[in-house]
Scaffold this active site. Structure first.
Site, PDB file in Angstrom:
ATOM      1  N   GLY A 266      -4.440   0.784  -8.449  1.00  0.00           N
ATOM      2  CA  GLY A 266      -3.008   0.510  -8.545  1.00  0.00           C
ATOM      3  C   GLY A 266      -2.788  -0.527  -9.629  1.00  0.00           C
ATOM      4  O   GLY A 266      -3.607  -0.671 -10.551  1.00  0.00           O
ATOM      5  N   SER A 267      -1.709  -1.268  -9.501  1.00  0.00           N
ATOM      6  CA  SER A 267      -1.367  -2.190 -10.588  1.00  0.00           C
ATOM      7  C   SER A 267      -2.201  -3.472 -10.504  1.00  0.00           C
ATOM      8  O   SER A 267      -2.694  -3.855  -9.438  1.00  0.00           O
ATOM      9  CB  SER A 267       0.122  -2.524 -10.533  1.00  0.00           C
ATOM     10  N   THR A 268      -2.305  -4.116 -11.639  1.00  0.00           N
ATOM     11  CA  THR A 268      -3.074  -5.358 -11.728  1.00  0.00           C
ATOM     12  C   THR A 268      -2.481  -6.420 -10.807  1.00  0.00           C
ATOM     13  O   THR A 268      -3.202  -7.142 -10.119  1.00  0.00           O
ATOM     14  CB  THR A 268      -3.087  -5.838 -13.199  1.00  0.00           C
ATOM     15  N   GLU A 294      -9.521  -0.585  -9.553  1.00  0.00           N
ATOM     16  CA  GLU A 294      -9.232  -0.053 -10.895  1.00  0.00           C
ATOM     17  C   GLU A 294      -7.728  -0.214 -11.090  1.00  0.00           C
ATOM     18  O   GLU A 294      -6.937   0.254 -10.262  1.00  0.00           O
ATOM     19  CB  GLU A 294      -9.659   1.411 -11.002  1.00  0.00           C
ATOM     20  N   CYS A 328      -3.069   5.737 -16.027  1.00  0.00           N
ATOM     21  CA  CYS A 328      -3.591   4.425 -16.414  1.00  0.00           C
ATOM     22  C   CYS A 328      -4.231   4.507 -17.789  1.00  0.00           C
ATOM     23  O   CYS A 328      -4.322   3.528 -18.508  1.00  0.00           O
ATOM     24  CB  CYS A 328      -4.596   3.958 -15.374  1.00  0.00           C
ATOM     25  N   GLU A 424       1.808  -3.241 -20.102  1.00  0.00           N
ATOM     26  CA  GLU A 424       1.722  -1.883 -19.563  1.00  0.00           C
ATOM     27  C   GLU A 424       3.130  -1.429 -19.174  1.00  0.00           C
ATOM     28  O   GLU A 424       3.792  -2.079 -18.364  1.00  0.00           O
ATOM     29  CB  GLU A 424       0.814  -1.822 -18.325  1.00  0.00           C
TER      30      GLU A 424
HETATM   31  P1  NAD Z   1       1.087  -0.355  -7.149  1.00  0.00           P
HETATM   32  O1  NAD Z   1       0.248  -1.545  -7.408  1.00  0.00           O
HETATM   33  O2  NAD Z   1       2.559  -0.524  -7.124  1.00  0.00           O
HETATM   34  O3  NAD Z   1       0.697   0.283  -5.732  1.00  0.00           O
HETATM   35  C1  NAD Z   1      -0.633   0.652  -5.434  1.00  0.00           C
HETATM   36  C2  NAD Z   1      -0.805   0.629  -3.928  1.00  0.00           C
HETATM   37  O4  NAD Z   1      -0.777  -0.729  -3.476  1.00  0.00           O
HETATM   38  C3  NAD Z   1       0.305   1.367  -3.164  1.00  0.00           C
HETATM   39  O5  NAD Z   1      -0.263   2.082  -2.084  1.00  0.00           O
HETATM   40  C4  NAD Z   1       1.152   0.219  -2.663  1.00  0.00           C
HETATM   41  O6  NAD Z   1       1.915   0.530  -1.512  1.00  0.00           O
HETATM   42  C5  NAD Z   1       0.072  -0.793  -2.347  1.00  0.00           C
HETATM   43  N1  NAD Z   1       0.534  -2.174  -2.147  1.00  0.00           N
HETATM   44  C6  NAD Z   1       1.474  -2.868  -2.807  1.00  0.00           C
HETATM   45  N2  NAD Z   1       1.560  -4.116  -2.318  1.00  0.00           N
HETATM   46  C7  NAD Z   1       0.659  -4.210  -1.314  1.00  0.00           C
HETATM   47  C8  NAD Z   1       0.277  -5.223  -0.390  1.00  0.00           C
HETATM   48  N3  NAD Z   1       0.865  -6.424  -0.414  1.00  0.00           N
HETATM   49  N4  NAD Z   1      -0.689  -4.958   0.512  1.00  0.00           N
HETATM   50  C9  NAD Z   1      -1.299  -3.737   0.538  1.00  0.00           C
HETATM   51  N5  NAD Z   1      -0.972  -2.729  -0.304  1.00  0.00           N
HETATM   52  C10 NAD Z   1      -0.008  -2.976  -1.212  1.00  0.00           C
HETATM   53  O7  NAD Z   1       0.640   0.781  -8.203  1.00  0.00           O
HETATM   54  P2  NAD Z   1       1.270   2.240  -8.432  1.00  0.00           P
HETATM   55  O8  NAD Z   1       2.615   2.078  -9.050  1.00  0.00           O
HETATM   56  O9  NAD Z   1       1.134   3.081  -7.218  1.00  0.00           O
HETATM   57  O10 NAD Z   1       0.248   2.834  -9.508  1.00  0.00           O
HETATM   58  C11 NAD Z   1       0.376   2.570 -10.874  1.00  0.00           C
HETATM   59  C12 NAD Z   1      -0.634   1.550 -11.321  1.00  0.00           C
HETATM   60  O11 NAD Z   1      -1.939   2.021 -11.004  1.00  0.00           O
HETATM   61  C13 NAD Z   1      -0.627   1.366 -12.827  1.00  0.00           C
HETATM   62  O12 NAD Z   1      -0.750   0.000 -13.122  1.00  0.00           O
HETATM   63  C14 NAD Z   1      -1.863   2.139 -13.285  1.00  0.00           C
HETATM   64  O13 NAD Z   1      -2.416   1.682 -14.503  1.00  0.00           O
HETATM   65  C15 NAD Z   1      -2.790   1.923 -12.131  1.00  0.00           C
HETATM   66  N6  NAD Z   1      -3.823   2.950 -12.058  1.00  0.00           N
HETATM   67  C16 NAD Z   1      -5.069   2.627 -12.489  1.00  0.00           C
HETATM   68  C17 NAD Z   1      -6.089   3.573 -12.467  1.00  0.00           C
HETATM   69  C18 NAD Z   1      -7.469   3.235 -12.958  1.00  0.00           C
HETATM   70  O14 NAD Z   1      -8.397   4.007 -12.703  1.00  0.00           O
HETATM   71  N7  NAD Z   1      -7.651   2.107 -13.636  1.00  0.00           N
HETATM   72  C19 NAD Z   1      -5.819   4.859 -12.001  1.00  0.00           C
HETATM   73  C20 NAD Z   1      -4.529   5.152 -11.548  1.00  0.00           C
HETATM   74  C21 NAD Z   1      -3.532   4.182 -11.587  1.00  0.00           C
END
Ligand code: NAD
Length: 540
Positions: A266-268, A294, A328, A424
């Site tokens: 997910g996000s950084t 990641e 990503c 990003e």
């Molecule tokens: P996000 O960080 O908004 O959410 C990711 C997950 O984290 C979701 O399930 C969300 O509900 C959960 N989350 C958020 N806050 C939380 C908390 N306090 N406690 C527990 N879980 C929590 O990311 P997104 O918008 O779903 O995905 C996009 C991001 O993912 C982009 O930054 C992208 O670059 C990254 N990404 C990276 C890769 C990689 O392999 N490097 C692959 C896919 C996506």
């Protein structure tokens, strides 16, 4: 009990269905899309083998047609989250004591079901729920997920066969590959169905148990994936499915004393938040939680004066705009030498003027909507920045009438450190910086230092010294580095995926390196004939 040194079937990458006009595959997928939109389904929590409807619901809508409701999802409460953790811990004993080949067979069966009767369903739900074209759904929800399951089974077998090389006469040294004590918390993103489903599955194959919190905007296909695993024979409690708001589930799971690992994509920002929470609680866990994440990217294409413009133009368009730039790995900062720019620009603009955008059910669309209103607003804000501080050379419009549509947009900046080159965006907005041909070395430095991320990057050049120089100087600027190819589309088993710096822990999903993080080897030394005396020769 079956005994033998079992071999997993040799893995091969799943072939991509082209969905050409008038083919059975295309007709069948169309029928499934139609069937999916006939009903609004309910998505429950799935805990310890039980579907639980909490009554705390959210609607799941189509991003490319936001009046269409696909599902009503029941969100986990703190009580259900605790039940899921207890369920996982209860399932652990039987699951980890099941012979490795029996556990692995569940996931190989899931791969076979997905390659067969489940393929259309997972593709269709991914298309409708996440606004992917049929091609983008197929390479993600079908091919990559099948590959994850098949290759991980093979890598697991390889890891088990890695044993200490030397056992002197009379001694036998062995490694016992134990799963971690406790449960894995898998937190997954919206943009890849394959990643979301793989994150709890990879540790589970090795004997771990998991609590899985998918993203709300990926729930439609996530629930299909969960049901597929149930049909494949995954026992109750091994993976517990918790739709939920991040903090509702996260605050309980991440601080639980039995947390053995966080498997995150997910996000950084979210990853750093979760890591910090683990750090703040470090004294309260039974063992040190493994942290694998990641995260974001600001992926580059660097063109040298010797680059082939005919290869560069499609690489920019595909790399930046497929799946609306919500990968990503999407190319989002592009460095072009002045001598190539005018030719390249006209080729890129020619292609972009042909790109159709719209509802994913129309197979002629190359791009569709961004995932939700929040993303739409964020990208609209970036378009405002582009209009006010840069030169928008194509696109630049947003339209929310029927879906969350951000037009594929190409922007040119004069400053290589412009914020559009460093942040990003995660949408269909790519930024170009044109450099003077004699500034090659400086521009490499700029690529290396402009963004905190280091996920993917590509160099386009025919001149070998240029390839070598960029490869060397950008060694830490990308975990996946491409030469004369777009920086997206890594294939399991061929290009293990992951990045460093702010992009993650680089544990390479779909590779043995990732599986090793979910194992805690025990060394066993057996002495067949231990000494019966205590003294050494030097004492005489
Ligand atoms: P996000 O960080 O908004 O959410 C990711 C997950 O984290 C979701 O399930 C969300 O509900 C959960 N989350 C958020 N806050 C939380 C908390 N306090 N406690 C527990 N879980 C929590 O990311 P997104 O918008 O779903 O995905 C996009 C991001 O993912 C982009 O930054 C992208 O670059 C990254 N990404 C990276 C890769 C990689 O392999 N490097 C692959 C896919 C996506």
């Amino acid at each position: 009990m079956a005994t033998g040194i079992f071999k997993t079937p040799p893995p091969k990458n799943e072939a991509i269905t082209p969905f050409s006009p008038n083919t059975d595959a295309r007709l069948s997928l169309r029928r499934e899309l139609e069937a999916c939109t006939q009903d609004v389904i309910e998505i429950p929590c799935y805990v310890n083998g039980q579907a639980i409807r909490t009554g705390r619901t959210v609607e799941i809508r189509m991003p490319s047609d936001h009046q269409t409701v696909l599902a009503i999802a029941h969100l986990a409460t703190p009580e259900i989250t605790n039940q899921a953790i207890e369920g996982a811990l209860k399932a652990k004993h039987d699951w980890e004591n099941l012979p490795w080949q029996e556990r692995t067979a569940v996931f190989l069966r899931a791969a076979a079901l997905l390659a067969g009767p489940w393929r259309d369903r997972l593709n269709a739900t991914t298309m409708l729920g996440q606004a992917k074209t049929c091609h983008q759904a197929e390479i993600d929800a079908a091919c990559e997920l099948i590959d994850f399951w098949r290759f991980n089974a093979h890598y697991y077998e390889q890891i088990l066969s890695e044993q200490p090389p030397v056992s002197p006469t009379g001694i036998w040294n062995r490694l016992d590959y134990r799963p971690l004590e406790g449960f894995i918390f898998a937190v997954t993103p919206f943009n890849f169905t394959s990643i979301a489903i793989n994150l709890p599955c990879a540790p589970a194959m090795l004997g771990n148990v998991a609590v899985w919190k998918p993203s709300i905007t990926q729930l439609y296909s996530a629930w299909e994936g969960m049901q597929l695993l149930i049909e494949a024979g995954l026992p109750p409690g091994v993976i517990n499915f918790l739709p939920g708001q991040g903090a509702d589930v996260g605050d309980i799971a991440i601080t639980h004393p039995d947390l053995s690992g966080l498997h995150f994509t997910g996000s950084t920002g979210t990853f750093q938040h979760l890591w910090k929470k683990i750090g703040d609680n470090i004294g309260s866990y039974r063992s040190y939680p493994r942290i694998v994440g990641e995260t974001g990217g600001k992926d580059f294409i660097l063109a040298h004066t010797s680059a082939d413009v005919n290869a560069l133009a499609p690489a920019i368009v595909r790399g930046a705009f497929e799946y609306q730039g919500q990968k990503c790995s999407a190319a989002s900062r592009i460095y072009v030498p002045r001598s190539l720019w005018s030719n390249l620009k006209s080729k890129v603009l020619d292609i972009m003027s042909e790109l159709k955008q719209g509802d994913i059910r129309d197979f002629s669309n190359f791009t569709s909507a961004v995932i939700d209103e929040r993303a739409f607003i964020k990208h609209s804000d970036y378009l405002d920045i582009a209009h006010s501080s840069a030169n928008v050379i194509h696109g630049g419009n947003a339209d929310r009438t029927t879906g969350w549509f951000i037009e594929p947009t190409l922007v040119q900046v004069d400053d290589p450190k412009h914020r559009l080159m460093g942040e990003e965006i995660f949408g269909p907005i790519a930024t170009v910086f044109v450099y003077d041909d004699n500034q090659w070395s400086e521009v490499i430095d700029s690529v290396n230092t402009t963004s905190p991320y280091a996920l993917t990057g590509a160099i386009f050049a025919n001149e070998r010294y240029a390839v070598q120089e960029a490869s060397q100087k950008l060694r830490n600027a990308a975990g996946n580095f491409y030469v004369n190819d777009k920086p997206t589309g890594a294939v399991v088993g061929q290009q293990p995926f992951g990045g460093g710096r702010a992009s993650g822990t680089n544990d390479k999903a779909g590779a043995p390196l990732n599986l090793l993080r979910w194992l805690s080897p025990r060394t066993i030394k057996e002495n067949f004939n231990p000494p019966k005396h205590w003294d050494y020769p030097f004492l005489k």
